[in-house]
Write a protein that holds these residues in place. Structure first.
Motif, PDB file in Angstrom:
ATOM      1  N   ALA A   1       8.309  -8.767  -3.149  1.00 37.83           N
ATOM      2  CA  ALA A   1       8.362 -10.244  -2.858  1.00 37.83           C
ATOM      3  C   ALA A   1       7.403 -11.006  -3.157  1.00 37.83           C
ATOM      4  N   GLU A   2       6.088 -10.317  -3.049  1.00 35.17           N
ATOM      5  CA  GLU A   2       5.011 -11.336  -3.325  1.00 35.17           C
ATOM      6  C   GLU A   2       4.906 -11.358  -4.707  1.00 35.17           C
TER       7      GLU A   2
ATOM      8  N   ARG B   1      -0.485 -12.793   7.151  1.00 34.27           N
ATOM      9  CA  ARG B   1       0.045 -11.339   6.929  1.00 34.27           C
ATOM     10  C   ARG B   1      -0.389 -11.311   5.422  1.00 34.27           C
TER      11      ARG B   1
ATOM     12  N   LYS C   1     -11.138 -10.501   7.984  1.00 32.29           N
ATOM     13  CA  LYS C   1     -12.376 -10.098   8.200  1.00 32.29           C
ATOM     14  C   LYS C   1     -13.141 -10.746   7.053  1.00 32.29           C
TER      15      LYS C   1
ATOM     16  N   TRP D   1      -8.984   1.095  12.744  1.00 31.07           N
ATOM     17  CA  TRP D   1     -10.111   0.659  12.714  1.00 31.07           C
ATOM     18  C   TRP D   1     -10.251  -1.040  13.097  1.00 31.07           C
TER      19      TRP D   1
ATOM     20  N   GLU E   1      10.423  -5.269   8.252  1.00 30.65           N
ATOM     21  CA  GLU E   1      11.015  -6.072   7.395  1.00 30.65           C
ATOM     22  C   GLU E   1      12.257  -5.274   6.763  1.00 30.65           C
TER      23      GLU E   1
ATOM     24  N   ASP F   1       4.657   0.782   7.337  1.00 28.03           N
ATOM     25  CA  ASP F   1       4.770  -0.199   8.537  1.00 28.03           C
ATOM     26  C   ASP F   1       6.125  -0.085   8.952  1.00 28.03           C
TER      27      ASP F   1
ATOM     28  N   ARG G   1      -5.101  -5.408   2.656  1.00 33.12           N
ATOM     29  CA  ARG G   1      -4.651  -6.381   3.864  1.00 33.12           C
ATOM     30  C   ARG G   1      -5.908  -6.485   4.796  1.00 33.12           C
TER      31      ARG G   1
ATOM     32  N   ALA H   1      13.761  -7.709  -2.670  1.00 29.71           N
ATOM     33  CA  ALA H   1      15.085  -6.970  -2.535  1.00 29.71           C
ATOM     34  C   ALA H   1      15.856  -7.690  -1.562  1.00 29.71           C
TER      35      ALA H   1
ATOM     36  N   HIS I   1      -0.710   0.890  10.492  1.00 32.97           N
ATOM     37  CA  HIS I   1      -2.053   0.981  10.270  1.00 32.97           C
ATOM     38  C   HIS I   1      -2.165   1.458   8.510  1.00 32.97           C
ATOM     39  N   HIS I   2      -3.228   0.851   8.079  1.00 33.79           N
ATOM     40  CA  HIS I   2      -3.548   1.537   6.748  1.00 33.79           C
ATOM     41  C   HIS I   2      -3.393   2.743   6.377  1.00 33.79           C
TER      42      HIS I   2
ATOM     43  N   LEU J   1       0.918  -1.218  -0.014  1.00 34.18           N
ATOM     44  CA  LEU J   1      -0.181   0.149   0.069  1.00 34.18           C
ATOM     45  C   LEU J   1       0.798   1.369   0.123  1.00 34.18           C
ATOM     46  N   ALA J   2       1.899   1.412   0.669  1.00 32.59           N
ATOM     47  CA  ALA J   2       2.553   2.418   0.907  1.00 32.59           C
ATOM     48  C   ALA J   2       3.472   2.678  -0.532  1.00 32.59           C
TER      49      ALA J   2
HETATM   50  C1  LIG Z   1      -4.801  -9.177   8.213  1.00 28.62           C
HETATM   51  C2  LIG Z   1      -4.623  -7.826   8.440  1.00 28.62           C
HETATM   52  C3  LIG Z   1      -5.589  -6.903   8.816  1.00 28.62           C
HETATM   53  C4  LIG Z   1      -5.272  -5.815   8.943  1.00 28.62           C
HETATM   54  N1  LIG Z   1      -6.484  -5.031   9.185  1.00 28.62           N
HETATM   55  C5  LIG Z   1      -5.965  -3.655   9.274  1.00 28.62           C
HETATM   56  C6  LIG Z   1      -7.297  -2.539   9.791  1.00 28.62           C
HETATM   57  O1  LIG Z   1      -8.449  -2.902  10.076  1.00 28.62           O
HETATM   58  N2  LIG Z   1      -6.951  -1.421   9.875  1.00 28.62           N
HETATM   59  C7  LIG Z   1      -5.814  -0.882   9.775  1.00 28.62           C
HETATM   60  O2  LIG Z   1      -5.865   0.445   9.955  1.00 28.62           O
HETATM   61  N3  LIG Z   1      -4.869  -1.569   9.425  1.00 28.62           N
HETATM   62  C8  LIG Z   1      -4.966  -3.039   9.142  1.00 28.62           C
HETATM   63  N4  LIG Z   1      -3.884  -4.014   8.919  1.00 28.62           N
HETATM   64  C9  LIG Z   1      -2.636  -3.217   8.814  1.00 28.62           C
HETATM   65  C10 LIG Z   1      -2.321  -2.580   7.471  1.00 28.62           C
HETATM   66  O3  LIG Z   1      -2.693  -3.548   6.442  1.00 28.62           O
HETATM   67  C11 LIG Z   1      -0.926  -2.143   7.072  1.00 28.62           C
HETATM   68  O4  LIG Z   1      -0.679  -1.142   7.967  1.00 28.62           O
HETATM   69  C12 LIG Z   1      -0.460  -1.845   5.780  1.00 28.62           C
HETATM   70  O5  LIG Z   1      -0.742  -2.647   4.726  1.00 28.62           O
HETATM   71  C13 LIG Z   1       0.859  -1.141   5.688  1.00 28.62           C
HETATM   72  O6  LIG Z   1       1.154  -1.038   4.418  1.00 28.62           O
HETATM   73  P1  LIG Z   1       2.804  -1.101   3.986  1.00 28.62           P
HETATM   74  O7  LIG Z   1       2.571  -0.743   2.556  1.00 28.62           O
HETATM   75  O8  LIG Z   1       3.656  -0.427   4.753  1.00 28.62           O
HETATM   76  O9  LIG Z   1       3.200  -2.616   3.948  1.00 28.62           O
HETATM   77  P2  LIG Z   1       2.562  -4.139   3.266  1.00 28.62           P
HETATM   78  O10 LIG Z   1       1.251  -3.754   2.815  1.00 28.62           O
HETATM   79  O11 LIG Z   1       2.999  -4.971   4.209  1.00 28.62           O
HETATM   80  O12 LIG Z   1       3.452  -3.943   2.033  1.00 28.62           O
HETATM   81  C14 LIG Z   1       4.931  -4.345   1.936  1.00 28.62           C
HETATM   82  C15 LIG Z   1       5.230  -5.212   0.793  1.00 28.62           C
HETATM   83  O13 LIG Z   1       6.618  -5.378   0.761  1.00 28.62           O
HETATM   84  C16 LIG Z   1       7.042  -6.873   0.614  1.00 28.62           C
HETATM   85  N5  LIG Z   1       8.237  -6.954   0.844  1.00 28.62           N
HETATM   86  C17 LIG Z   1       8.772  -7.358   1.985  1.00 28.62           C
HETATM   87  N6  LIG Z   1      10.058  -7.480   2.074  1.00 28.62           N
HETATM   88  C18 LIG Z   1      10.544  -7.254   0.908  1.00 28.62           C
HETATM   89  C19 LIG Z   1      11.608  -7.361   0.178  1.00 28.62           C
HETATM   90  N7  LIG Z   1      12.988  -7.628   0.778  1.00 28.62           N
HETATM   91  N8  LIG Z   1      11.869  -6.878  -1.110  1.00 28.62           N
HETATM   92  C20 LIG Z   1      10.582  -6.569  -1.874  1.00 28.62           C
HETATM   93  N9  LIG Z   1       9.394  -6.699  -1.268  1.00 28.62           N
HETATM   94  C21 LIG Z   1       9.472  -6.870  -0.006  1.00 28.62           C
HETATM   95  C22 LIG Z   1       5.692  -7.615   1.208  1.00 28.62           C
HETATM   96  O14 LIG Z   1       5.719  -8.636   0.558  1.00 28.62           O
HETATM   97  C23 LIG Z   1       4.618  -6.603   0.994  1.00 28.62           C
HETATM   98  O15 LIG Z   1       4.014  -6.905  -0.225  1.00 28.62           O
HETATM   99  C24 LIG Z   1      -4.022  -5.141   8.901  1.00 28.62           C
HETATM  100  C25 LIG Z   1      -2.896  -5.929   8.467  1.00 28.62           C
HETATM  101  C26 LIG Z   1      -3.184  -7.361   8.306  1.00 28.62           C
HETATM  102  C27 LIG Z   1      -1.938  -8.319   7.798  1.00 28.62           C
END
Ligand SMILES: Cc1cc2nc3c(=O)[nH]c(=O)nc-3n(C[C@H](O)[C@H](O)[C@H](O)COP(=O)(O)OP(=O)(O)OC[C@H]3O[C@@H](n4cnc5c(N)ncnc54)[C@H](O)[C@@H]3O)c2cc1C
Ligand code: SF4
Lengths: 410, 63
Positions: A34-35, A122, A47, A315, A236, A268, A42, A75, A286-287, A11-12
């Protein structure tokens, strides 16, 4: 700045890419993930996605990005001086600017990895596997009653599966929400038929090839077909070790979102100073935070960022109740349960040194939005000390919360 | 530019209110109300709101 690499296609990372395009960046964008999946949401995974296999979690707008998608391989290293992201044996990705957005990984239960039926949640593949396992109507033990564990327990109760929820602390969610709010959540779990074991931890798992028994630290053996490990997550950052960036329970960034010149971190994985907390470093899982920091990362790389201090907000769904928070909450703050209704609705505030820093509610949403406005204003008030990546520790005395400081985890 | 919220999907998470308070608000009954034709200056915030919505209930029609 021609080539932007984004490590972590979540997402970020996606939000950073979209904001770069919106602000007119027409150079290359490489999304390293990575995925095997393009970015998705997520929150539904714990839910509705577990209940309904038509739930769509894809995030819109990935086609319009005209990005190069390098998916399915992580990476593995960062060459900061040479401006390249390494990817194991695959060709490295050169960049002029980089966004680090690799998120967090689920903690596992030491020694339980070998048995089938022991899962973490996750990613989308985890959720698919969990959903498949639920079809066999397993007896479920959930280890950890944090946001994720509590939510999974509630969702599985909606499927009428037998659920035992094991939590080492005195109440669920004590650290992120405090004792009294945790006690309300404990009541919800019990009222919905969860076998809640507080003050206990999962000590081990046994079975022939797959889990048959989950052992607690008091000697209890729980018959089980599925163990969901929900013990929190770790940033990570393994792939960044030794690269020269400051790593301290996340990638440390300044008030603009930069970890080094033309290197931003978001979501995150990022740990930033919060003006609302007097400059203390915070990491928010958080999202909404991933969205805000992702957009900020883009602005920072383009040199158009203003210092920012987004107010966190999350939430969480529990048995038809919706827990929502704004700001910083947790056992470390002074908790005031302002309202509590017999129908389960409540409103609680968190204060630090007499100052409001956060609130959580079930049901009083408008009041929460008012709180949020207040916090928004407050977080803009104190002047930020001038800080660059080298001077980002909070002022003395603000790190008394322990080594990691506030972490708004899920 | 127009904003439309599918109120049958909306669960009043108020994430949109946080992202774009000048466009989205909750009324006295905690129901969502919004400005369907916000000015250009609000557009980045509205896009952020659409992405923040947990149930993806916000739809945007570009110009
Ligand atoms: C089951 C679940 C329910 C959730 N429910 C809520 C909710 O109700 N409300 C809320 O506010 N938040 C919720 N969250 C949290 C929210 O989803 C996260 O805060 C958000 O996804 C963070 O986004 P991000 O882009 O930082 O990380 P991520 O979405 O985790 O994205 C990081 C990506 O980087 C990839 N990655 C990791 N290491 C490497 C590497 N070395 N090289 C390349 N890629 C890599 C990962 O595979 C992943 O795809 C929930 C999370 C989960 C898992
Ligand atoms: S964020 Fe989405 S669900 Fe929440 S109030 Fe706004 S439109 Fe409704």
């Amino acid at each position: 700045m021609r080539r932007v690499a984004i490590a972590g296609a979540g997402l970020a990372g996606l939000t950073a890419a979209q904001e770069l395009r919106r602000l007119g960046h027409d150079g290359e964008i490489s999304m390293i993930g990575a995925e095997r999946h393009r970015p998705y949401r997520r929150p539904p995974l714990s839910k509705e996605y577990l209940l309904d296999d038509t739930t769509d979690v894809a995030l819109a707008g990935t086609d319009e990005l005209s990005a190069t998608w390098l998916l399915g391989h992580p990476a593995t290293g960062l060459d900061l001086a040479g401006r390249r992201v390494r990817r194991g044996a695959l060709p490295p990705v050169p960049f002029d600017a980089l966004v680090i957005a690799t998120g967090v990984r689920a903690r596992t239960l030491p020694g339980a990895g070998e048995l089938r039926g022991v899962v973490t949640l996750r990613g989308l593949d985890d959720a698919l596997a969990l959903r498949a396992a639920l079809a066999g109507r397993p007896r479920v033990v959930v280890a950890g009653a944090g946001f994720l564990g509590s939510e999974v327990a509630a969702t599985l109760r909606a499927l009428d599966l037998p659920v035992t929820l094991v939590e080492p602390d005195s109440v669920p969610l004590r650290r992120p929400l405090g004792e009294q709010v945790g006690a309300i959540v404990a009541g919800l779990h019990r009222a919905h038929g969860v076998d809640l074991r507080l003050g206990r931890r999962v000590a081990g798992v046994t079975g022939a090839g797959r889990v048959e028994r989950v052992h607690l630290d008091d000697g209890t053996a729980l018959p089980a077909d599925l163990l969901v490990v929900a013990l929190g997550a770790e940033p990570e950052t393994e792939w960044l070790r030794g690269c020269g960036l400051r790593l301290d329970h996340g990638v440390v960034v300044d008030h603009l979102g930069l970890a080094a010149p033309r290197v931003a971190a978001a979501g995150d994985v990022a740990r930033r100073p919060s003006a609302l907390l007097g400059g203390e470093l915070v990491r928010v899982e958080h999202h909404g935070n991933a969205l805000e920091q992702g957009a900020q990362a883009a602005r920072a790389l383009l040199g158009v960022a203003a210092p920012f201090d987004p107010v966190p907000s999350f939430w969480c769904h529990l048995y038809g109740h919706r827990l929502q928070s704004v700001g910083f909450t947790g056992a470390g703050y002074d908790l005031r349960l302002v309202t509590r209704e017999p129908d389960g609705r409540f409103f609680a505030e968190y204060h630090r040194d007499g100052r409001l820093v956060g609130a959580v509610t079930a049901g009083f949403v408008r009041r929460l939005t008012a709180c949020r406005r207040l916090l928004d204003e407050e977080s803009r008030q104190p002047p930020m000390p001038p800080s660059g990546p080298s001077s980002m520790t909070g002022p003395p005395g603000t790190t008394s919360q322990g080594a990691t400081g506030p972490v708004a985890t899920r | 530019m127009r904003v439309r919220v599918d109120l049958t999907l909306c669960q009043t998470h108020a994430q949109c209110v946080f992202a774009a308070p000048e466009v989205f608000a909750l009324d006295d009954d905690d129901e969502l109300v919004y400005d369907a034709t916000p000015g250009d200056a609000s557009w980045p915030a509205v896009e952020q709101a659409a992405r923040a919505c947990p149930v993806q209930a916000i739809f945007l029609d570009g110009d």
